[in-house]
Each structure stands twice: as C-alpha cells, then as structure tokens.
Design an enzyme around this catalytic site. Sequence first.
Site, PDB file in Angstrom:
ATOM      1  N   ASP A  92      62.631  16.183  11.080  1.00  0.00           N
ATOM      2  CA  ASP A  92      61.286  16.079  11.506  1.00  0.00           C
ATOM      3  C   ASP A  92      61.045  17.205  12.492  1.00  0.00           C
ATOM      4  O   ASP A  92      61.746  17.486  12.914  1.00  0.00           O
ATOM      5  CB  ASP A  92      61.435  14.514  12.042  1.00  0.00           C
ATOM      6  N   ASP A 271      62.579   7.357   5.065  1.00  0.00           N
ATOM      7  CA  ASP A 271      63.479   7.322   6.018  1.00  0.00           C
ATOM      8  C   ASP A 271      62.870   6.177   6.965  1.00  0.00           C
ATOM      9  O   ASP A 271      61.835   5.741   6.955  1.00  0.00           O
ATOM     10  CB  ASP A 271      63.569   8.589   6.786  1.00  0.00           C
TER      11      ASP A 271
END
Length: 376
Positions: A92, A271
């Site tokens: 991320d 996720d």
Amino acid sequence: MQFELEHKAPQSKARAGRITTDHGVIHTPIFMPVGTAAAVKGIFHRDVKEEAGAEIILANTYHLYLRPGMEIIEKAGGVHRFSTWDGPMLTDSGGFQVFSLADCRKLKEEGCHFRSHIDGSKHLFTPESVIDTERTIGADIMMAFDECPPGDAPREYASKSLDLTLRWLDRCFNRYHQTTPKYGHYQSLFPIVQGCSYPDLRVKSAEAVQQYDADGYAIGGLAVGEPTEVMYEMIEVVNAVLPEHKPRYLMGVGTPWNILEAIDRGVDMFDCVMPTRNGRNGQLFTWEGTINIRNKKWEDDFSPIDPEGTAFVDQRYSKAYLHHLCVCQEMMAAQIASLHNIAFYLRLVKTARAHILAGDFKSWKEEAVKKMMRRI
C-alpha cells in the site's frame, strides 16, 4: 506482470483468473493477508503459506518507512529477503494511513506533511518520494499515492480531493517510468480509483486512470464510513468502466460476505485486517456464521473450532480449549484464532473460484452469504 482471465460466471460479473509475477502465480479471486510491518501479526510465514494457503501478502509503505526505515530494507536486499517471504507481495502507498492521521497531517499540492504516530517526528510524503520508497521496499505490486477522503465527505471536498489524487497519480507514473527495480524483479504500479460515494466522480476517476495502461487497477476509499449498499453500488459503477482484461483490487474490504458480494460484482483482489484483528478479540468466521469464542456457551464444547476447516488449527483444537485460552488471555489464543480466520478467508475465495469455474457461483453465493452473516 501478466493477467489471464480464465472464466466468467454466468448471471454474474464474477471472474476467475491468474496473475503471474516474478515471485509466483496468484489465482484470482484472491485474499491478501495484511502484513503491515512485513509480517502477518502473530503468525509464522510458514503457516500463512502452508496452512492458510496464502499466495500473496500485503505490507505497508508508511509503517516500513518509519520502522525499520529504508536504509535497513535496502541493506537487506528488499522486503522479500528482509522478511524471508518468498512469494508475491503488494505494498500500500501509505495514503490510507496518512488519511487516518487527520489530527497530525497537512495536505498540500506537493504532498502530505505528517507527524509520525511513533515519536511525533515530521515527515513529507510526495508522489515521487512514495514511489522511491516502494522501489526500495521492492514489492511485486506497488500502489500509487492518493488521498483517501472519508466516506461521508461533502461533494465539493470529494471533487477537489479526486483532482489532487489524479494530479499526484500523474507524478507517480512519471517517477515510476524514471526509475527501475532495485532487486532484479519486475514491479507493477496500480492506480487507485477514488471519488467517495459520488457515481460521476467514480466514473471520472475510473476513466482517467486508464490512460496509464497499468497492469491492474485498485478501488480505494470504500468501507470508510459509507453504507454497505453504497459501497456495492460504487463497485458496480467503477467496474463497468475499468477494463475487463486487467485485475481489479478492492482495498481494505472486508467481511466474508462483503468479499463474496464484491466478487459477484467483478472484483479480483482483496485485503483486510479483519481476520487477524477480530481473531485477536475472539471473533471467528465460519461457514455457519460468526462465533464469539469468549462467550460462556463454548466452555464445554469439545467439537473442533471449524469442522469444515482444512488448517491444522481448525481440527486440532476444540472450541472449549480456545475459549479457555481467550479467558486466560493466553497469547496462543490470538495466534490460533488469527490463523483460523486467515485460513477461512483464503478457503472462502478459493471455494468461490471453484464455483466460478463450475458455473454455479451465483446460487452458491446467495446461500453462503445468508449463512455467514448469522451470529452463532
């Protein structure tokens, strides 16, 4: 990175595919366990891969940037060698973490000034510095730096935020093309579609990101306070615009039923911290519904944690034993519950994939969602 679309489910947008990276193949739909600091909290890599069946995990740029820092990561030869995870990884960009620091950050055109949640030190993330950081970390899939506004953001704010994110995205791709991987394996860069809960802004974003012909596309800024039905609506709006021949990643979502509903709407990758975070608090996800293993009703239930489970924890330990460990605040309770939940999430997407390939995903999903939403 290559994506092969293998099969589409009838009466649904659900897809089965394969993503090929230099660190291995990922079969979609897929769930990525969250390893914020390059470790899935409380679980050995061996168990994440062999027992739970994970094919890819996620690490976070913001957290690794602060600790251990890029100097250590680079000396180690990248995050794969540093952590000893030898499969695919995704990072991320840190945009969501910076968003969560609302009281100690300041957004400007150049980037985001923020204070560390660890020691209060001052830092600046720019689109260029984030790409440099993700190059140093070395994950197979990198995310572009964006702003993640709250789900209930006013339209004016959401529009300005999206415009800023799109300008940052252009700078991210410029930097991406100016740099090369440091550790000998290819790195993809995914843009993130934003726009809050406004369909026209979502369409604008989904159309704009396609100019970069990226290896895949992410959908961000959902499950941040908006109603669930609005989240589903935005997924439908975005996936109607994004190209079918590229993987689609829904960031930070969610419950098992959220995941199945998103698969039904054409999402490939997921996720969420929920399996481990909820596991540490005694909540177990099963095919028959959710269990609060702390409840007294389980103290003399000697049946397996999950009779349908395939991970060793599901069959080896009883509900009564796990209840006992939770009541005693034994560390192993969090480990067992977290591994069970991660294994369940991976089993969930693999079962969904099997039903997509078999052609009966839609009917199976409807029944599965009803069961899993129950509290046992």
